[in-house]
Design a protein around this motif. Structure first.
Motif, PDB file in Angstrom:
ATOM      1  N   UNK A 101      11.652  68.502  56.802  1.00 24.67           N
ATOM      2  CA  UNK A 101      11.285  68.450  55.391  1.00 24.67           C
ATOM      3  C   UNK A 101      11.911  69.575  54.575  1.00 24.67           C
ATOM      4  N   UNK A 102      13.065  70.078  55.006  1.00 25.43           N
ATOM      5  CA  UNK A 102      13.756  71.113  54.234  1.00 25.43           C
ATOM      6  C   UNK A 102      15.210  70.707  53.955  1.00 25.43           C
ATOM      7  N   UNK A 103      15.442  69.428  53.684  1.00 26.54           N
ATOM      8  CA  UNK A 103      16.768  68.914  53.338  1.00 26.54           C
ATOM      9  C   UNK A 103      17.800  69.214  54.420  1.00 26.54           C
ATOM     10  N   UNK A 104      17.355  69.199  55.665  1.00 26.55           N
ATOM     11  CA  UNK A 104      18.250  69.521  56.774  1.00 26.55           C
ATOM     12  C   UNK A 104      17.901  68.612  57.953  1.00 26.55           C
ATOM     13  N   UNK A 105      18.895  67.982  58.572  1.00 25.21           N
ATOM     14  CA  UNK A 105      18.579  67.126  59.718  1.00 25.21           C
ATOM     15  C   UNK A 105      18.129  67.950  60.920  1.00 25.21           C
ATOM     16  N   UNK A 106      17.178  67.436  61.659  1.00 19.68           N
ATOM     17  CA  UNK A 106      16.705  68.088  62.889  1.00 19.68           C
ATOM     18  C   UNK A 106      16.750  67.073  64.029  1.00 19.68           C
ATOM     19  N   UNK A 107      17.822  66.263  64.036  1.00 22.29           N
ATOM     20  CA  UNK A 107      17.945  65.160  64.985  1.00 22.29           C
ATOM     21  C   UNK A 107      19.400  65.028  65.409  1.00 22.29           C
ATOM     22  N   UNK A 108      19.674  64.066  66.260  1.00 25.38           N
ATOM     23  CA  UNK A 108      21.061  63.750  66.595  1.00 25.38           C
ATOM     24  C   UNK A 108      21.360  62.289  66.268  1.00 25.38           C
ATOM     25  N   UNK A 109      20.701  61.784  65.225  1.00 28.07           N
ATOM     26  CA  UNK A 109      20.885  60.407  64.784  1.00 28.07           C
ATOM     27  C   UNK A 109      22.111  60.287  63.877  1.00 28.07           C
ATOM     28  N   UNK A 110      22.583  59.061  63.695  1.00 27.77           N
ATOM     29  CA  UNK A 110      23.662  58.818  62.747  1.00 27.77           C
ATOM     30  C   UNK A 110      23.292  57.624  61.876  1.00 27.77           C
ATOM     31  N   UNK A 111      23.939  57.533  60.709  1.00 21.01           N
ATOM     32  CA  UNK A 111      23.659  56.426  59.816  1.00 21.01           C
ATOM     33  C   UNK A 111      24.682  56.361  58.700  1.00 21.01           C
ATOM     34  N   UNK A 139      37.290  60.228  74.615  1.00 20.29           N
ATOM     35  CA  UNK A 139      37.989  60.173  75.901  1.00 20.29           C
ATOM     36  C   UNK A 139      37.091  59.699  77.033  1.00 20.29           C
ATOM     37  N   UNK A 140      35.794  59.802  76.865  1.00 23.14           N
ATOM     38  CA  UNK A 140      34.864  59.375  77.913  1.00 23.14           C
ATOM     39  C   UNK A 140      34.124  58.092  77.536  1.00 23.14           C
ATOM     40  N   UNK A 141      34.478  57.536  76.387  1.00 23.69           N
ATOM     41  CA  UNK A 141      33.909  56.243  75.997  1.00 23.69           C
ATOM     42  C   UNK A 141      32.418  56.271  75.773  1.00 23.69           C
ATOM     43  N   UNK A 142      31.898  57.305  75.122  1.00 27.78           N
ATOM     44  CA  UNK A 142      30.456  57.436  74.906  1.00 27.78           C
ATOM     45  C   UNK A 142      30.022  56.492  73.779  1.00 27.78           C
ATOM     46  N   UNK A 143      29.084  55.638  74.070  1.00 26.72           N
ATOM     47  CA  UNK A 143      28.593  54.694  73.056  1.00 26.72           C
ATOM     48  C   UNK A 143      27.484  55.344  72.229  1.00 26.72           C
ATOM     49  N   UNK A 144      27.491  55.149  70.914  1.00 22.84           N
ATOM     50  CA  UNK A 144      26.428  55.706  70.077  1.00 22.84           C
ATOM     51  C   UNK A 144      25.187  54.826  70.100  1.00 22.84           C
ATOM     52  N   UNK A 145      24.103  55.358  69.572  1.00 19.28           N
ATOM     53  CA  UNK A 145      22.915  54.546  69.349  1.00 19.28           C
ATOM     54  C   UNK A 145      23.173  53.628  68.151  1.00 19.28           C
ATOM     55  N   UNK A 146      22.215  52.791  67.854  1.00 21.68           N
ATOM     56  CA  UNK A 146      22.299  52.010  66.619  1.00 21.68           C
ATOM     57  C   UNK A 146      22.143  52.955  65.432  1.00 21.68           C
ATOM     58  N   UNK A 147      22.796  52.668  64.308  1.00 22.12           N
ATOM     59  CA  UNK A 147      22.651  53.533  63.135  1.00 22.12           C
ATOM     60  C   UNK A 147      21.226  53.542  62.619  1.00 22.12           C
ATOM     61  N   UNK A 148      20.784  54.676  62.140  1.00 19.79           N
ATOM     62  CA  UNK A 148      19.430  54.817  61.604  1.00 19.79           C
ATOM     63  C   UNK A 148      19.404  54.339  60.154  1.00 19.79           C
ATOM     64  N   UNK A 149      18.515  53.413  59.864  1.00 18.32           N
ATOM     65  CA  UNK A 149      18.439  52.849  58.520  1.00 18.32           C
ATOM     66  C   UNK A 149      17.478  53.626  57.626  1.00 18.32           C
ATOM     67  N   UNK A 150      16.429  54.192  58.209  1.00 18.04           N
ATOM     68  CA  UNK A 150      15.389  54.861  57.416  1.00 18.04           C
ATOM     69  C   UNK A 150      15.505  56.377  57.591  1.00 18.04           C
ATOM     70  N   UNK A 151      14.497  57.104  57.102  1.00 19.48           N
ATOM     71  CA  UNK A 151      14.489  58.563  57.242  1.00 19.48           C
ATOM     72  C   UNK A 151      14.442  58.941  58.716  1.00 19.48           C
ATOM     73  N   UNK A 152      15.322  59.857  59.108  1.00 24.96           N
ATOM     74  CA  UNK A 152      15.414  60.254  60.513  1.00 24.96           C
ATOM     75  C   UNK A 152      14.731  61.580  60.783  1.00 24.96           C
ATOM     76  N   UNK A 153      14.187  62.209  59.773  1.00 25.17           N
ATOM     77  CA  UNK A 153      13.635  63.558  59.931  1.00 25.17           C
ATOM     78  C   UNK A 153      12.135  63.580  60.164  1.00 25.17           C
ATOM     79  N   UNK A 154      11.556  62.429  60.429  1.00 22.67           N
ATOM     80  CA  UNK A 154      10.123  62.369  60.682  1.00 22.67           C
ATOM     81  C   UNK A 154       9.874  62.399  62.184  1.00 22.67           C
ATOM     82  N   UNK A 155       8.877  63.145  62.591  1.00 25.34           N
ATOM     83  CA  UNK A 155       8.555  63.222  64.011  1.00 25.34           C
ATOM     84  C   UNK A 155       9.081  64.486  64.641  1.00 25.34           C
TER      85      UNK A 155
END
Length: 478
Positions: free
Chosen positions: A345-355, A402-418
């Motif tokens: 809640x300080x305008x800063x991501x605290x996750x490793x999500x993408x969107x 180079x290692x073919x790492x697959x990402x998660x699904x993109x986050x559609x909503x707020x990712x900073x909760x929890x």
């Protein structure tokens, strides 16, 4: 990132596009020692600062008369400067953190492409950024500029070239000569201290018109290119965006911009600070990094397929950011104070999500056309060494591709909760850096050992300080 505007050239200039520029008119950089001597004479330069970033990004080096600089003088610094903390202390040796037994010299090699004037000096002075090599001529693998060059070489071996664009936030604060007292925003031209909540406010920028004019003036004199400048959310918090380009050149520019902004602020009797969290209850300061990768031979953005769709490399780059950046976070958030910024809640991501265009995620994909498809890493703080922050972020993307790492699904909503999905403090981040086996191939074992040892030393120094919180809540209650 090619969608950003580029300077227009006149018809006459375009006709002369194939004519090499006159080095005597260059504001930044020459191509030979002969040109350097001519460039210095033409400007009446008396002294030159030969500087290089230490692990913290602090300029270290030597000053000398310009006549000595051009006479093939050997420049050297002791290796110990890459093993001391931000407070100047030298940590105890461990199995992985060792001092060079003789504390022998490292040689400074001026990069003449970075030669520029020092516009805030009263006497005619120039500056040049130096690379660092060992006594036998080999590149020193643990110095920041060389760590970034090592990562770029990995890209080059694959036929790729990264393109980056940093955005640097910082605060202007009233002068503070006692570290026991909290920082406060300075008074602007209105005579009143500016308040928070001034995001994108033109009036907020105008409060510091003369200082900002000096920033532009100093930057122009050094050949540094500012793309845009805005007022951020915090009181007297500003952000400078740089034009996209080569990672070494952009790291050099951030390195010089920090110095330039501090000097401009000091001229006006205030401080500029790049602390990640300088004021309690206010937004922290970030160094967001926009990243794309082009094919060296074609110049095409490899994040996009020929039909304009997102490529496999694009998704694997994101996958690498998600998987590896949390373990490299100590290179993006290098101090105890950095983790005060990484709070919910300080305008800063605290996750490793993408969107897509989602500023609550660590890795945001801005709206763009296919040629400018890019990934914005929103985790780095402005206190980070720009060379190491770029090296860390690009290395994680390289590992993903180079290692073919697959990402998660993109986050559609707020990712900073929890919960917070990142290291919560400096020591945890250091342990994750040491514990990731793939980092040895991108950063080298020696750098990881030295960097981790310095960070642990800084934490021990911090633990010697008794905070106001402890005096307030423990003094009479425990």
């Amino acid at each position: 990132m090619s969608s950003k505007k580029t300077p227009k050239t006149s018809g006459a200039a375009s006709k002369l596009a194939n004519v090499p520029p006159d080095p005597m008119n260059s504001k930044r950089g020459v191509t030979s020692w002969k040109e350097a001597a001519q460039w210095l004479r033409a400007r009446g330069i008396e002294d030159i600062e030969c500087i290089t970033p230490d692990l913290a990004g602090v300029p270290r080096g030597k000053m000398m008369p310009s006549s000595k600089f051009t006479s093939n003088t050997s420049l050297a610094l002791p290796s110990a400067i890459y093993r001391h903390t931000i407070s100047g202390d030298y940590p105890e040796e461990t199995e992985s953190f060792r001092y060079e037994a003789r504390d022998s010299d490292l040689k400074l090699v001026p990069d003449l492409s970075t030669l520029s004037v020092v516009p805030w000096e009263t006497d005619p002075t120039a500056q040049v950024i130096c690379d660092v090599i060992s006594a036998d001529g080999a590149e020193c693998p643990y110095t920041p500029r060389n760590v970034l060059k090592g990562v770029l070489n990995l890209y080059h071996e694959r036929g790729w070239k990264p393109v980056v664009a940093p955005e640097i936030e910082f605060y202007l604060v009233a002068k503070n000569d006692d570290p026991d007292y909290p920082l406060h925003p300075p008074k602007g031209r209105s005579g009143r201290a500016i308040l928070s909540g001034q995001g994108y406010s033109i009036a907020g920028i105008n409060e510091f018109d003369e200082l900002i004019d000096d920033i532009y003036h100093f930057s122009e004199k050094q050949g540094l290119e500012i793309d845009t400048l805005i007022h951020e959310e915090g009181p007297a918090q500003l952000e400078i965006n740089l034009r996209h380009g080569d990672p070494i050149e952009l790291a050099d520019q951030v390195f010089m911009f920090k110095r330039t902004i501090r000097e401009a602020a000091m001229k006006h009797g205030i401080y500029a600070t790049f602390m990640a969290k300088p004021m309690q209850g206010q937004a922290g300061s970030a160094m967001h990094i926009h990243q794309s990768v082009v094919d060296i031979n074609t110049g095409k953005n490899i994040f996009s397929n020929p039909d304009g769709s997102a490529s496999r490399e694009f998704f694997h780059f994101i996958g690498g950011q998600q998987k590896y950046v949390p373990s490299a976070l100590v290179m993006l958030a290098p101090y105890v104070n950095s983790y005060r910024r990484l709070t919910p809640e300080m305008s800063c991501p605290v996750n490793n999500a993408w969107g897509y265009d989602n500023r609550t995620t660590a890795f945001r994909v801005p709206v763009s056309d296919a040629n400018a498809r890019r990934v914005e890493n929103r985790l780095p703080s402005s206190d980070a060494n720009p060379y190491l922050a770029l090296a860390a972020s690009l290395a994680c993307g390289w590992l993903g591709m180079t290692k073919g790492v697959e990402p998660t699904a993109p986050t559609e909503d707020a990712a900073n909760e929890g919960s917070i999905d990142l290291p919560r403090g400096l020591l945890e981040a250091v342990s994750l850096l040491e514990g990731e086996p793939h980092f040895e191939e991108v950063f080298g074992r020696e750098f990881i050992g030295i960097y981790a040892g310095v960070k642990r030393g800084e934490f021990e120094t911090f633990m010697q300080v008794i905070s106001p919180w402890e005096r307030e809540f423990l003094l009479l209650n425990v």
